[in-house]
Design a protein around this motif. Structure first.
Motif, mmCIF file in Angstrom:
data_model
loop_
_atom_site.group_PDB
_atom_site.id
_atom_site.type_symbol
_atom_site.label_atom_id
_atom_site.label_comp_id
_atom_site.label_asym_id
_atom_site.label_seq_id
_atom_site.Cartn_x
_atom_site.Cartn_y
_atom_site.Cartn_z
ATOM 1 N N VAL A 21 0.863 -1.178 0.000
ATOM 2 C CA VAL A 21 0.000 0.000 0.000
ATOM 3 C C VAL A 21 0.899 1.227 0.000
ATOM 4 O O VAL A 21 1.830 1.315 0.798
ATOM 5 C CB VAL A 21 -0.907 0.022 1.255
ATOM 6 C CG1 VAL A 21 -1.753 1.286 1.270
ATOM 7 C CG2 VAL A 21 -1.795 -1.219 1.284
ATOM 8 N N THR A 22 0.606 2.159 -0.887
ATOM 9 C CA THR A 22 1.419 3.360 -1.012
ATOM 10 C C THR A 22 0.603 4.603 -0.718
ATOM 11 O O THR A 22 -0.439 4.827 -1.334
ATOM 12 C CB THR A 22 2.017 3.473 -2.428
ATOM 13 O OG1 THR A 22 2.815 2.315 -2.690
ATOM 14 C CG2 THR A 22 2.904 4.707 -2.535
ATOM 15 N N GLN A 23 1.064 5.367 0.230
ATOM 16 C CA GLN A 23 0.493 6.677 0.510
ATOM 17 C C GLN A 23 1.602 7.681 0.217
ATOM 18 O O GLN A 23 2.612 7.707 0.909
ATOM 19 C CB GLN A 23 0.034 6.772 1.974
ATOM 20 C CG GLN A 23 -1.114 5.851 2.292
ATOM 21 C CD GLN A 23 -1.559 5.964 3.739
ATOM 22 O OE1 GLN A 23 -1.424 5.027 4.525
ATOM 23 N NE2 GLN A 23 -2.112 7.114 4.104
ATOM 24 N N THR A 24 1.429 8.434 -0.839
ATOM 25 C CA THR A 24 2.531 9.248 -1.345
ATOM 26 C C THR A 24 2.871 10.440 -0.467
ATOM 27 O O THR A 24 4.015 10.881 -0.433
ATOM 28 C CB THR A 24 2.226 9.740 -2.768
ATOM 29 O OG1 THR A 24 0.922 10.337 -2.766
ATOM 30 C CG2 THR A 24 2.254 8.589 -3.753
ATOM 31 N N GLU A 25 1.892 10.970 0.238
ATOM 32 C CA GLU A 25 2.172 12.158 1.049
ATOM 33 C C GLU A 25 2.378 11.767 2.503
ATOM 34 O O GLU A 25 1.541 11.112 3.101
ATOM 35 C CB GLU A 25 1.027 13.180 0.978
ATOM 36 C CG GLU A 25 0.565 13.510 -0.421
ATOM 37 C CD GLU A 25 -0.724 12.799 -0.794
ATOM 38 O OE1 GLU A 25 -1.322 13.202 -1.813
ATOM 39 O OE2 GLU A 25 -1.144 11.858 -0.100
ATOM 40 N N GLY A 26 3.509 12.191 3.046
ATOM 41 C CA GLY A 26 3.728 11.963 4.469
ATOM 42 C C GLY A 26 3.008 13.000 5.310
ATOM 43 O O GLY A 26 2.533 12.716 6.402
ATOM 44 N N LEU A 27 2.953 14.216 4.780
ATOM 45 C CA LEU A 27 2.328 15.327 5.495
ATOM 46 C C LEU A 27 1.513 16.165 4.508
ATOM 47 O O LEU A 27 2.002 16.520 3.443
ATOM 48 C CB LEU A 27 3.386 16.201 6.171
ATOM 49 C CG LEU A 27 2.912 17.509 6.803
ATOM 50 C CD1 LEU A 27 1.986 17.237 7.972
ATOM 51 C CD2 LEU A 27 4.112 18.349 7.250
ATOM 52 N N VAL A 28 0.271 16.436 4.875
ATOM 53 C CA VAL A 28 -0.567 17.339 4.098
ATOM 54 C C VAL A 28 -1.029 18.452 5.037
ATOM 55 O O VAL A 28 -1.627 18.172 6.080
ATOM 56 C CB VAL A 28 -1.788 16.604 3.499
ATOM 57 C CG1 VAL A 28 -2.752 17.587 2.866
ATOM 58 C CG2 VAL A 28 -1.330 15.563 2.477
ATOM 59 N N THR A 29 -0.732 19.679 4.653
ATOM 60 C CA THR A 29 -1.133 20.833 5.457
ATOM 61 C C THR A 29 -2.155 21.643 4.665
ATOM 62 O O THR A 29 -1.907 21.985 3.502
ATOM 63 C CB THR A 29 0.070 21.712 5.807
ATOM 64 O OG1 THR A 29 1.044 20.910 6.496
ATOM 65 C CG2 THR A 29 -0.342 22.860 6.702
ATOM 66 N N LEU A 30 -3.289 21.912 5.298
ATOM 67 C CA LEU A 30 -4.391 22.601 4.618
ATOM 68 C C LEU A 30 -4.944 23.711 5.489
ATOM 69 O O LEU A 30 -4.846 23.647 6.719
ATOM 70 C CB LEU A 30 -5.547 21.622 4.368
ATOM 71 C CG LEU A 30 -5.410 20.552 3.311
ATOM 72 C CD1 LEU A 30 -6.624 19.639 3.391
ATOM 73 C CD2 LEU A 30 -5.316 21.176 1.926
ATOM 74 N N THR A 31 -5.566 24.666 4.837
ATOM 75 C CA THR A 31 -6.315 25.666 5.565
ATOM 76 C C THR A 31 -7.756 25.186 5.730
ATOM 77 O O THR A 31 -8.328 24.589 4.803
ATOM 78 C CB THR A 31 -6.296 27.011 4.811
ATOM 79 O OG1 THR A 31 -4.925 27.427 4.657
ATOM 80 C CG2 THR A 31 -7.064 28.078 5.566
ATOM 81 N N GLU A 32 -8.297 25.441 6.886
ATOM 82 C CA GLU A 32 -9.679 25.060 7.181
ATOM 83 C C GLU A 32 -10.611 25.522 6.046
ATOM 84 O O GLU A 32 -10.485 26.627 5.526
ATOM 85 C CB GLU A 32 -10.086 25.754 8.482
ATOM 86 C CG GLU A 32 -11.400 25.314 9.076
ATOM 87 C CD GLU A 32 -11.697 26.038 10.383
ATOM 88 O OE1 GLU A 32 -11.017 27.045 10.663
ATOM 89 O OE2 GLU A 32 -12.599 25.597 11.103
ATOM 90 N N GLY A 33 -11.518 24.606 5.662
ATOM 91 C CA GLY A 33 -12.478 24.945 4.620
ATOM 92 C C GLY A 33 -12.088 24.478 3.235
ATOM 93 O O GLY A 33 -12.937 24.390 2.338
ATOM 94 N N LEU A 34 -10.812 24.183 3.038
ATOM 95 C CA LEU A 34 -10.367 23.699 1.734
ATOM 96 C C LEU A 34 -10.630 22.194 1.621
ATOM 97 O O LEU A 34 -10.726 21.489 2.634
ATOM 98 C CB LEU A 34 -8.887 23.987 1.532
ATOM 99 C CG LEU A 34 -8.521 25.459 1.337
ATOM 100 C CD1 LEU A 34 -7.026 25.607 1.115
ATOM 101 C CD2 LEU A 34 -9.285 26.070 0.162
#
Lengths: 113, 115
Positions: free
Chosen positions: A4-17
């Motif tokens: 199983v591959t999850q390409t992103e180790g970290l995803v940072t988002l702004t609330e609402g996106l």
């Protein structure tokens, strides 16, 4: 073997996106079961949603995912991120046998105000 | 709140010492899994049981760990001689059936620190 591959180790988002966490898998088994587990800080992992039906959208708690066997994918999506969605998300693969589910490396989702 | 009970929550051992942790699966769940979650938050499968029988285990577990799930007693996982690299969160999970298509229900984990 299965992977199983999850390409992103970290995803940072702004609330609402919108949220999209990627998951692809490899298996020789034609009927895999795919899972998303979520682990909030200092808590145990718990099931968020799961599917084994090709091209059928599965939803829970505002999140959704569709298993696409043609592309071996099971991406997790949400239309609008909330601060409380900040957590670790794990994609996992299961089979119709006694082998333990195989987990991806996990994606840390961090939602900022 | 998780119905899978793991004890102790924290365990501190010196290198070479034994480290033992326990797990009570959710009632009615005959299958128990042990995973190691390392400092990078990656899951490594260690071993699983159905009732008292081992279903699957990795090589490391076979050599350095001992594990059992006796009837009417908690399951246990013991590292025979702890190494620094064993420092991790050990998660126990249970499920209704052994098939990996089934949902895992996790405990809160035992955090092992090997000094």
């Amino acid at each position: 073997g299965d992977s199983v591959t999850q390409t992103e180790g970290l995803v940072t988002l702004t609330e609402g996106l919108p949220v999209m966490l990627n998951c692809t898998y490899q298996t020789i088994y034609s009927n895999p079961f795919l899972f998303w587990y979520v682990q909030h800080l200092n808590e145990s992992p718990r099931l968020l949603l799961k599917s084994f039906t090709d091209n059928k959208r599965t939803e829970h708690q505002g999140f959704h995912a569709t298993l696409h066997k043609s592309s071996s994918s099971f991406h997790l999506q949400k239309s609008s991120a909330q601060l409380s969605d900040s957590a670790l998300y794990y994609c996992a693969l299961g089979r119709n046998n006694n082998n333990a589910p195989r987990f991806g490396a996990g994606t840390k989702l961090s939602v900022k105000p | 709140n998780s119905k899978v009970i793991q004890t102790p929550r924290y365990l501190v051992k010196g290198q070479g010492q034994k480290a033992k942790m326990r797990c009570i699966p959710e009632k009615g769940h005959p299958v128990v899994f042990w995973y190691q979650q390392n400092k990078n938050n990656e899951f490594k499968f260690l071993i699983n049981f159905q009732n008292q029988e081992v279903l699957q285990q990795i090589d490391m577990t076979e050599k350095r760990f001992s594990a059992e799930c006796p009837s009417n007693s908690p399951c246990s996982l013991e590292i025979q001689s702890s190494e620094a690299g064993d420092s991790a969160l050990y998660l126990c999970a249970s499920s209704l059936q052994g098939l990996s298509q089934n949902t895992l229900y996790f405990g809160a984990g035992t955090r092992l620190s090997v000094l």
